[in-house]
Write a protein that holds these residues in place. Sequence first.
Motif, short mmCIF file in Angstrom:
data_model
loop_
_atom_site.label_atom_id
_atom_site.label_comp_id
_atom_site.label_asym_id
_atom_site.label_seq_id
_atom_site.Cartn_x
_atom_site.Cartn_y
_atom_site.Cartn_z
N PHE A 1 0.86 -1.19 0.00
CA PHE A 1 0.00 0.00 0.00
C PHE A 1 0.89 1.23 0.00
CE2 PHE A 1 1.23 -0.12 4.33
CZ PHE A 1 0.95 -1.39 4.80
N GLN A 2 0.27 2.33 -0.42
CA GLN A 2 0.97 3.61 -0.34
C GLN A 2 0.08 4.55 0.48
OE1 GLN A 2 2.40 6.67 -3.58
NE2 GLN A 2 3.44 4.71 -3.81
N CYS A 3 -1.00 5.08 -0.10
CA CYS A 3 -1.89 5.92 0.71
C CYS A 3 -2.81 5.06 1.58
CB CYS A 3 -2.72 6.84 -0.18
SG CYS A 3 -4.09 6.03 -1.04
N GLY A 4 -3.07 3.84 1.15
CA GLY A 4 -3.89 2.92 1.93
C GLY A 4 -5.38 3.00 1.66
N TYR A 5 -5.79 3.88 0.77
CA TYR A 5 -7.24 4.06 0.58
C TYR A 5 -7.90 2.81 0.01
CZ TYR A 5 -11.43 6.87 0.34
OH TYR A 5 -12.69 7.37 0.56
N CYS A 6 -7.19 2.10 -0.83
CA CYS A 6 -7.77 0.90 -1.46
C CYS A 6 -7.60 -0.35 -0.61
CB CYS A 6 -7.11 0.64 -2.80
SG CYS A 6 -5.37 0.11 -2.66
N THR A 7 -6.80 -0.24 0.46
CA THR A 7 -6.29 -1.45 1.13
C THR A 7 -7.38 -2.30 1.78
OG1 THR A 7 -4.25 -0.22 1.53
CG2 THR A 7 -4.53 -2.29 2.72
N ILE B 1 -9.41 -1.05 -7.61
CA ILE B 1 -8.50 -0.07 -8.21
C ILE B 1 -7.55 0.48 -7.14
CG2 ILE B 1 -8.34 2.14 -9.46
CD1 ILE B 1 -9.89 0.04 -11.01
N CYS B 2 -6.27 0.55 -7.49
CA CYS B 2 -5.29 1.21 -6.62
C CYS B 2 -4.74 2.41 -7.38
CB CYS B 2 -4.16 0.27 -6.24
SG CYS B 2 -2.88 1.11 -5.28
N ARG B 3 -5.13 3.59 -6.92
CA ARG B 3 -4.69 4.80 -7.62
C ARG B 3 -3.20 5.07 -7.42
NH1 ARG B 3 -9.90 8.02 -5.63
NH2 ARG B 3 -9.64 6.42 -4.05
N CYS B 4 -2.62 4.43 -6.42
CA CYS B 4 -1.17 4.60 -6.19
C CYS B 4 -0.37 3.61 -7.03
CB CYS B 4 -0.84 4.43 -4.73
SG CYS B 4 -1.69 5.60 -3.65
N GLY B 5 -1.03 2.69 -7.68
CA GLY B 5 -0.34 1.76 -8.57
C GLY B 5 0.53 0.74 -7.86
N THR B 6 0.11 0.30 -6.69
CA THR B 6 0.92 -0.69 -5.96
C THR B 6 0.56 -2.12 -6.35
OG1 THR B 6 -0.60 -0.61 -4.08
CG2 THR B 6 1.31 0.83 -3.98
N TYR B 7 0.05 -2.32 -7.54
CA TYR B 7 -0.39 -3.65 -7.96
C TYR B 7 0.68 -4.73 -7.83
CZ TYR B 7 -4.39 -1.10 -9.85
OH TYR B 7 -5.49 -0.30 -9.99
S1 FES Z 1 -2.44 2.45 -1.91
FE1 FES Z 1 -3.29 4.36 -2.56
S2 FES Z 1 -5.02 3.74 -3.72
FE2 FES Z 1 -3.99 1.90 -3.32
#
Ligand code: FES
Length: 159
Positions: free
Chosen positions: A97-103, A133-139
């Motif tokens: 995760f990066q921002c964690g919003y999708c987590t 969807i992960c907007r931070c692209g941590t796929y």
């Molecule tokens: S970690 Fe930011 S949207 Fe997935």
Amino acid sequence: MGEVVLNVNGARLRVDALAEETLLSVLRDRLNLTGTKYGCGEGQCGACTVLLDGHAVRSCLTPVASAANAKIVTIEGVEENGALSSVQQAFLDEGAFQCGYCTSGMILSATALLRQEHDPSEAQIVAAMDGNICRCGTYPRILKAVKRAARIQTSGASR
Ligand code: FES
Ligand code: FES
């Protein structure tokens, strides 16, 4: 609509809700379970994913009335015996995760997948998680985390 009784994370909860209210709205705004996120509100991002009788569903599209007799699990209740679940631990270990919003949604979608398929192929993981969807692209790290969680679950030990 009036009172609805929900089974959330193992607890029976009575809540007043409007007839048109979504499960997401009730979880966040009435039960203060804000780990479930509002992303698009249209079923397109997966941020609002919860488990309904073990299946990953989009809570932004789920009328609360339809969840009344189901077992609902949110990120707040996904732990196992007071510890992080294997999926949660794997996401942490892989820094998935990066921002964690999708987590939250990612973890619940992965949890549902691994309950159905203990040792999924990469293609199966991608297909099952495709709607998240992960907007931070941590796929890449999310993929590694789901594979790691599968290994943990099949071996019974962290690797
Ligand atoms: S970690 Fe930011 S949207 Fe997935
Ligand atoms: S908020 Fe439900 S799918 Fe995007």
